[in-house]
Design an enzyme around this catalytic site. Structure first.
Site, short mmCIF file in Angstrom:
data_model
loop_
_atom_site.label_atom_id
_atom_site.label_comp_id
_atom_site.label_asym_id
_atom_site.label_seq_id
_atom_site.Cartn_x
_atom_site.Cartn_y
_atom_site.Cartn_z
N SER A 1 43.83 36.15 36.76
CA SER A 1 43.73 37.95 37.38
C SER A 1 44.85 38.86 37.07
CB SER A 1 43.67 37.88 38.86
OG SER A 1 43.47 39.60 38.90
N TYR B 1 45.42 36.66 47.99
CA TYR B 1 45.42 36.61 46.38
C TYR B 1 45.83 35.97 45.05
CZ TYR B 1 41.63 37.35 42.86
OH TYR B 1 40.68 38.28 41.82
P1 NDP Z 1 32.06 36.35 42.21
O1 NDP Z 1 31.74 36.59 43.98
O2 NDP Z 1 30.75 37.01 41.51
O3 NDP Z 1 31.54 35.48 42.38
C1 NDP Z 1 32.57 33.54 42.81
C2 NDP Z 1 31.86 33.05 42.59
O4 NDP Z 1 32.54 31.38 43.18
C3 NDP Z 1 30.52 32.67 43.40
O5 NDP Z 1 29.33 32.48 42.14
C4 NDP Z 1 30.98 31.34 43.86
O6 NDP Z 1 29.56 30.83 44.05
C5 NDP Z 1 31.80 30.98 43.68
N1 NDP Z 1 32.84 30.34 44.35
C6 NDP Z 1 33.28 30.89 45.86
N2 NDP Z 1 33.78 29.83 46.80
C7 NDP Z 1 33.64 28.74 46.55
C8 NDP Z 1 33.34 27.07 47.20
N3 NDP Z 1 34.19 26.85 48.00
N4 NDP Z 1 32.55 26.10 46.34
C9 NDP Z 1 32.12 26.77 45.01
N5 NDP Z 1 31.93 28.21 44.90
C10 NDP Z 1 32.49 28.77 45.40
O7 NDP Z 1 33.25 36.36 41.23
P2 NDP Z 1 33.65 36.91 40.50
O8 NDP Z 1 32.60 36.70 39.24
O9 NDP Z 1 34.67 38.31 39.70
O10 NDP Z 1 35.11 36.15 40.67
C11 NDP Z 1 35.26 34.85 39.52
C12 NDP Z 1 36.37 34.85 39.82
O11 NDP Z 1 37.24 35.82 38.21
C13 NDP Z 1 37.70 34.33 40.96
O12 NDP Z 1 38.24 33.21 40.71
C14 NDP Z 1 38.00 35.91 40.56
O13 NDP Z 1 39.58 36.01 41.52
C15 NDP Z 1 38.62 35.65 39.78
N6 NDP Z 1 38.70 37.42 38.80
C16 NDP Z 1 37.29 38.37 39.02
C17 NDP Z 1 37.76 39.44 38.92
C18 NDP Z 1 37.10 40.49 38.87
O14 NDP Z 1 37.80 41.86 38.69
N7 NDP Z 1 35.74 40.40 38.84
C19 NDP Z 1 39.86 40.21 37.92
C20 NDP Z 1 40.47 38.87 38.26
C21 NDP Z 1 39.54 38.34 38.90
P3 NDP Z 1 28.87 30.82 45.56
O15 NDP Z 1 28.57 31.93 46.46
O16 NDP Z 1 27.01 29.11 45.44
O17 NDP Z 1 30.02 29.72 46.91
#
Ligand code: NDP
Length: 251
Positions: free
Chosen positions: A142, A155
């Site tokens: 990130s 985080y």
């Molecule tokens: P979302 O919340 O949209 O997606 C996160 C995903 O992770 C979901 O699809 C969820 O699926 C899955 N997930 C969470 N916990 C678990 C678990 N224990 N086991 C399996 N799957 C899991 O977030 P983003 O798309 O925004 O984030 C994706 C990545 O990008 C993350 O690592 C985030 O930190 C990073 N990021 C995001 C930024 C942003 O601005 N959006 C900026 C920088 C980094 P389910 O609900 O089915 O478990």
């Protein structure tokens, strides 16, 4: 150079947000994409979305913080596909509060989802990639791998650690022809940041003012870097961290 035909790619959190954006890019470059998440409804809808644009995709249910479940997940990949070429460690979440208000359980939860899951998945992927004679691991950090934020101590710690974990994997597994890199997304419009926008007053305006591109990113903005880091085009790129942030880290 960017062709991923016959490759098998596993994307954790591939059922939504950035993970789904990257899964679509990998799939449209020819890979079979295995999307992993916990929420069955989200996974089914993501699968339909991928298949509607001609991507070969499957969804697999797994909590990636659970060691036994991760082992079972990769055993399933081995049994069904016999190989794994690309792993994207994208699953992530956060708890928004200042450090003094964090419980140990909240701290551990964020570290487990964002960091420990990447260790568990990379360790499980390693024998499959060794067997294939090559591999690509894409870890999602990130801009908070670089910058701090007052409401995101766990985080920021987990995402900073992801960059160092990536370097460690890259140096350990270069001999196995496995390249490991981190992507540092800027502010991307997803469920995660919709929560942040609701909880942090003025965030939307600050992001727009602070980002040189003057917009939020969208999940599709991450597709190109995923394809690059998954393809032959990046065979001599390993251990690095690439911001995809509309210029945020440079401003
Ligand atoms: P979302 O919340 O949209 O997606 C996160 C995903 O992770 C979901 O699809 C969820 O699926 C899955 N997930 C969470 N916990 C678990 C678990 N224990 N086991 C399996 N799957 C899991 O977030 P983003 O798309 O925004 O984030 C994706 C990545 O990008 C993350 O690592 C985030 O930190 C990073 N990021 C995001 C930024 C942003 O601005 N959006 C900026 C920088 C980094 P389910 O609900 O089915 O478990």
């Amino acid at each position: 150079m960017f062709d991923l035909t016959s490759k098998i790619a596993l994307v954790t959190g591939g059922n939504g947000g950035i993970g789904l954006g990257m899964a679509r890019g990998l799939g449209q470059s020819g890979a079979t994409v295995l999307i992993v998440g916990r929420n069955a409804e989200k996974s089914a809808s993501a699968l339909r979305e991928l298949q509607s644009v001609g991507v070969r995709a499957e969804s697999l249910a797994c909590d990636v913080t659970d060691e036994a479940a991760v082992q079972a997940l990769f055993a399933q990949v081995r049994n069904r596909h016999g190989r794994l070429d690309i792993l994207v460690n994208n699953a992530g979440s956060t708890v928004r509060k200042p450090p003094q208000d964090f419980t140990l359980a909240e701290w551990n939860q964020v570290m487990d989802v964002n960091l420990t899951s990447a260790f568990l998945c990379a360790r499980a992927a390693h024998p499959l990639m060794v067997q294939a004679g090559a591999g690509k691991i894409i870890n999602i950090g990130s801009i908070m791998s670089i910058f701090g934020a007052p409401y995101a101590p766990a985080y920021c710690a987990s995402k900073g650690a992801m960059v160092q974990f990536t370097k460690s994997l890259a140096t350990a597994w270069a001999k196995d022809n496995i390249q490991v890199n981190t992507v540092l997304p800027g502010w991307i419009d997803t469920e995660l940041t919709q929560g942040a926008r609701a909880q942090v007053p003025g965030l939307n305006e600050r992001v727009l003012a602070r980002t040189p591109a003057a917009r939020w990113g969208v999940p599709e903005d991450l597709a190109g870097v995923a394809v690059f880091l998954a393809s032959k085009a990046s065979d001599f790129v390993t251990g690095t961290a690439i911001p995809v942030d509309g210029g945020y880290a440079s401003a």
